[in-house]
Design a protein around this motif. Structure first.
Motif, PDB file in Angstrom:
ATOM      1  N   PRO A 140       0.735  -1.170   0.087  1.00  0.00           N
ATOM      2  CA  PRO A 140       0.026   0.044   0.042  1.00  0.00           C
ATOM      3  C   PRO A 140       0.650   1.294  -0.094  1.00  0.00           C
ATOM      4  CG  PRO A 140       0.073  -0.944   2.257  1.00  0.00           C
ATOM      5  CD  PRO A 140       0.606  -1.995   1.106  1.00  0.00           C
ATOM      6  N   SER A 141       0.458   2.189  -0.734  1.00  0.00           N
ATOM      7  CA  SER A 141       1.135   3.566  -0.988  1.00  0.00           C
ATOM      8  C   SER A 141       0.970   4.194   0.447  1.00  0.00           C
ATOM      9  CB  SER A 141       0.746   4.460  -1.910  1.00  0.00           C
ATOM     10  OG  SER A 141      -0.760   4.480  -1.805  1.00  0.00           O
ATOM     11  N   GLN A 142       0.079   4.098   1.206  1.00  0.00           N
ATOM     12  CA  GLN A 142      -0.136   4.880   2.619  1.00  0.00           C
ATOM     13  C   GLN A 142       1.120   4.576   3.528  1.00  0.00           C
ATOM     14  OE1 GLN A 142      -2.318   3.049   1.265  1.00  0.00           O
ATOM     15  NE2 GLN A 142      -4.076   4.348   0.936  1.00  0.00           N
ATOM     16  N   LEU A 143       1.801   3.565   2.943  1.00  0.00           N
ATOM     17  CA  LEU A 143       3.241   3.257   3.776  1.00  0.00           C
ATOM     18  C   LEU A 143       4.275   4.527   3.852  1.00  0.00           C
ATOM     19  CD1 LEU A 143       3.967  -0.550   2.992  1.00  0.00           C
ATOM     20  CD2 LEU A 143       3.309   0.516   5.332  1.00  0.00           C
ATOM     21  N   LEU A 144       3.947   5.491   2.667  1.00  0.00           N
ATOM     22  CA  LEU A 144       4.749   6.490   2.386  1.00  0.00           C
ATOM     23  C   LEU A 144       4.761   7.441   3.725  1.00  0.00           C
ATOM     24  CD1 LEU A 144       4.545   7.123  -1.250  1.00  0.00           C
ATOM     25  CD2 LEU A 144       6.557   5.965  -0.027  1.00  0.00           C
ATOM     26  N   VAL A 145       3.777   7.369   4.319  1.00  0.00           N
ATOM     27  CA  VAL A 145       3.233   8.299   5.397  1.00  0.00           C
ATOM     28  C   VAL A 145       4.268   8.127   6.713  1.00  0.00           C
ATOM     29  CG1 VAL A 145       1.102   9.005   4.788  1.00  0.00           C
ATOM     30  CG2 VAL A 145       1.348   6.989   6.436  1.00  0.00           C
ATOM     31  N   ARG A 146       4.981   6.881   6.539  1.00  0.00           N
ATOM     32  CA  ARG A 146       5.954   6.465   7.532  1.00  0.00           C
ATOM     33  C   ARG A 146       7.186   7.226   7.360  1.00  0.00           C
ATOM     34  NH1 ARG A 146       5.433   1.985  10.468  1.00  0.00           N
ATOM     35  NH2 ARG A 146       7.655   1.556  10.291  1.00  0.00           N
ATOM     36  N   ARG A 147       7.338   7.786   6.149  1.00  0.00           N
ATOM     37  CA  ARG A 147       8.717   8.220   5.674  1.00  0.00           C
ATOM     38  C   ARG A 147       9.074   9.589   6.802  1.00  0.00           C
ATOM     39  NH1 ARG A 147      11.210   7.715   0.075  1.00  0.00           N
ATOM     40  NH2 ARG A 147      12.055   9.789   0.367  1.00  0.00           N
ATOM     41  N   ASP A 199      10.901   6.621  -5.408  1.00  0.00           N
ATOM     42  CA  ASP A 199      11.947   5.984  -4.913  1.00  0.00           C
ATOM     43  C   ASP A 199      11.473   4.350  -4.628  1.00  0.00           C
ATOM     44  OD1 ASP A 199      13.768   7.819  -4.489  1.00  0.00           O
ATOM     45  OD2 ASP A 199      13.207   8.308  -2.560  1.00  0.00           O
ATOM     46  N   VAL A 200       9.968   4.447  -4.290  1.00  0.00           N
ATOM     47  CA  VAL A 200       9.537   3.044  -4.257  1.00  0.00           C
ATOM     48  C   VAL A 200       9.401   2.281  -5.458  1.00  0.00           C
ATOM     49  CG1 VAL A 200       7.337   1.989  -3.600  1.00  0.00           C
ATOM     50  CG2 VAL A 200       8.025   3.814  -2.259  1.00  0.00           C
ATOM     51  N   ASP A 201       9.128   2.892  -6.539  1.00  0.00           N
ATOM     52  CA  ASP A 201       8.970   2.248  -7.836  1.00  0.00           C
ATOM     53  C   ASP A 201      10.290   1.704  -8.295  1.00  0.00           C
ATOM     54  OD1 ASP A 201       6.204   2.620  -8.351  1.00  0.00           O
ATOM     55  OD2 ASP A 201       6.436   4.251  -9.511  1.00  0.00           O
ATOM     56  N   VAL A 202      11.335   2.517  -8.072  1.00  0.00           N
ATOM     57  CA  VAL A 202      12.676   2.182  -8.456  1.00  0.00           C
ATOM     58  C   VAL A 202      13.188   0.936  -7.741  1.00  0.00           C
ATOM     59  CG1 VAL A 202      15.138   2.869  -8.511  1.00  0.00           C
ATOM     60  CG2 VAL A 202      13.368   4.411  -9.296  1.00  0.00           C
ATOM     61  N   ASP A 235      17.100  -0.429   0.114  1.00  0.00           N
ATOM     62  CA  ASP A 235      16.399   0.808  -0.787  1.00  0.00           C
ATOM     63  C   ASP A 235      14.935   0.717  -0.494  1.00  0.00           C
ATOM     64  OD1 ASP A 235      18.929   1.676  -1.461  1.00  0.00           O
ATOM     65  OD2 ASP A 235      18.804   1.168  -3.510  1.00  0.00           O
ATOM     66  N   LEU A 236      14.284  -0.074  -0.661  1.00  0.00           N
ATOM     67  CA  LEU A 236      13.001  -0.420  -0.379  1.00  0.00           C
ATOM     68  C   LEU A 236      12.528   0.142   1.021  1.00  0.00           C
ATOM     69  CD1 LEU A 236      10.274  -0.846  -1.377  1.00  0.00           C
ATOM     70  CD2 LEU A 236      10.239  -3.365  -1.050  1.00  0.00           C
ATOM     71  N   TYR A 237      13.280  -0.574   2.053  1.00  0.00           N
ATOM     72  CA  TYR A 237      13.095  -0.252   3.405  1.00  0.00           C
ATOM     73  C   TYR A 237      13.128   1.284   3.711  1.00  0.00           C
ATOM     74  CZ  TYR A 237      12.755  -4.977   5.414  1.00  0.00           C
ATOM     75  OH  TYR A 237      12.459  -6.126   5.598  1.00  0.00           O
ATOM     76  N   VAL A 238      14.173   2.117   3.080  1.00  0.00           N
ATOM     77  CA  VAL A 238      14.345   3.329   3.250  1.00  0.00           C
ATOM     78  C   VAL A 238      13.315   4.045   2.565  1.00  0.00           C
ATOM     79  CG1 VAL A 238      15.908   5.292   2.537  1.00  0.00           C
ATOM     80  CG2 VAL A 238      16.909   2.993   3.210  1.00  0.00           C
TER      81      VAL A 238
END
Length: 448
Positions: free
Chosen positions: A269-276, A366-369, A439-442
């Motif tokens: 889920p893209s909502q994971l980006l709100v953790r960055r 970043d997630v896509d890459v 990189d994905l974790y980051v």
């Protein structure tokens, strides 16, 4: 500064409770997140819900190094000091809403009375500015947002330190393995050179073949110091990250092919980006900027000062006098300075909004890459393992054929180079898979 006629105290107290709220021009981001990301890979290691993302690699040596870095890394210690400073600033802002108390004392005498008549007095006063138009509240909001920004910056720094440590750790393991491969390649070159030397002394081959193998042998030897230097650089970099002296610092050897490769399942889920933490920091900076706009706007409006004082004659402790006063003040003319401050605060807010949206777009990329790198590196490693096995068979065959004189030296040297390249490529691809997982974790702020 000019004084406006006093308002009734009761009205002032009522007005003080009506602080300004966010204005209707508060900007909103127009970036929309995708519902999910697709990946075709299956996880080799189950991913944790939150937190210690590096533990998913199943490497106890890495876990120990990260634990040390989180407690001893000097950059993290400096970041914690910045957080402490921001917390202190918030306490300062909170204190502005509370009354300030001051006390003073004086002693006087009449020289004509031969210093026998002393008069003592003391004054205790409390005053504070009523938050009539939200200036104090906005200052607290700004300080609170700045504290959140500092805390998120610290989280981002922790993620950067741990990810750099993990990447350098795996790079070091790859470099050590590459050194072993280079040593094996040197042994092969020396063995071939012995065959070439025998055939050259027997007059079976030309001086060109002898010189070619002599050059190949020298090149194989030259690769070892270069890799040793790389190993030293990576090992000392890890020492710095864990806050230790680089000299004599050691990192245990591990088998890269025993290391787990955590990969998310399809539909991340893209909502994971709100953790960055970098996005959260940008958002906090934006809130602070909005609060600064409120402060600049409130500076253009009247301010209320409420004061209370008591004076007591200490000699007789009698005839106390008390006064209660309130005044409403407003800057009538400032040469446009206050308007300029408001415009500057608004422009700063707009710039931070653009930075925030840019950070969101970069996070999506970043997630896509990272997901693409995970997929492509896995596919590439599969094929390179096939190439590695085939190139080893070709090298053994070419060496045998050259020994019996049915093949020339060029074919043997080519087979040797192909095998060496295939071995190096296989190691680099294993490193790429590990790096893509980091990189994905980051990219999603650490953990899933």
């Amino acid at each position: 500064m000019t004084r406006i006629p006093l308002l009734p105290l009761s009205l002032l107290v009522v007005l003080a409770g009506c602080t300004a709220t966010q204005s209707s021009d508060t900007p909103l981001s127009s970036v929309e997140l995708p519902a999910s990301y697709e990946t075709t890979m299956q996880a080799e290691t189950e991913l944790p819900a939150t937190g210690l993302w590096w533990s998913t690699f199943g490497d106890e040596s890495l876990n120990a190094l990260v634990s040390t870095a989180l407690t001893r890394n000097k950059s993290l210690e400096a970041g914690l000091a910045n957080v402490t400073s921001a917390r202190a600033a918030l306490r300062v802002a909170d204190s502005s809403a509370l009354p300030s108390v001051s006390a003073g004392a004086s002693v006087s005498t009449d020289s004509d009375s031969d210093f026998s008549d002393f008069s003592r007095s003391a004054r205790l006063s409390a005053s504070y500015q009523l938050d009539l138009f939200g200036s104090v509240a906005a200052s607290r909001d700004a300080a609170g947002a700045n504290l959140e920004s500092a805390e998120f910056a610290q989280r981002a720094l922790e993620l950067s330190v741990t990810s750099d440590l993990a990447a350098n750790y795996f790079d070091l393991q790859v470099a050590r393995k590459q050194f072993e491969v280079a040593q094996d390649n040197l042994e092969i070159a020396e063995r071939i050179f012995e065959i070439v030397l025998v055939r050259y002394d027997a007059g079976e081959i030309s001086g060109f073949d002898f010189a070619s193998q002599e050059a190949a042998l020298a090149n194989s030897r030259a690769q070892l110091p270069q890799i040793e230097q790389q190993i030293l650089s990576l090992r000392t970099a890890i020492a710095i990250l864990v806050g230790q002296v680089p000299q004599n610092f050691e990192v245990p050897d591990v088998d890269l092919y025993e290391t787990g490769l955590p990969v998310p399942e399809a539909g991340l889920p893209s909502q994971l980006l709100v953790r960055r933490p970098d996005l959260l920091q940008a958002e906090a900076d934006l809130r602070a900027a909005q609060a600064n706009v409120q402060i600049a706007r409130a500076a253009m409006l009247p301010s209320v000062d409420l004061g209370a004082g008591v004076t007591t004659l200490l000699t007789s402790m009698s005839d106390p006098t008390a006064s209660l006063s309130a005044s409403l003040a407003q800057t009538v003319f400032s040469g446009g300075a206050l308007e300029a401050q408001l415009d500057s605060a608004k422009a700063r807010r707009e710039a931070l909004l653009s930075n925030y949206e840019q950070a969101i777009l970069s996070a999506l990329r970043d997630v896509d890459v990272a997901l693409s790198a995970i997929n492509t590196s896995a596919q590439r490693e599969e094929q390179l393992q096939i190439a590695l096995v085939a190139s080893r068979r070709a090298l053994d065959s070419a060496e045998l054929r050259y020994r019996v004189g049915t093949d020339d030296l060029t074919s043997l040297l080519s087979a040797q180079q192909n095998y060496y390249s295939a071995t190096q490529s296989a190691l680099e691809t294993r490193r790429d898979r590990l790096a893509a997982a980091i990189d994905l974790y980051v990219a999603v702020g650490g953990g899933f």
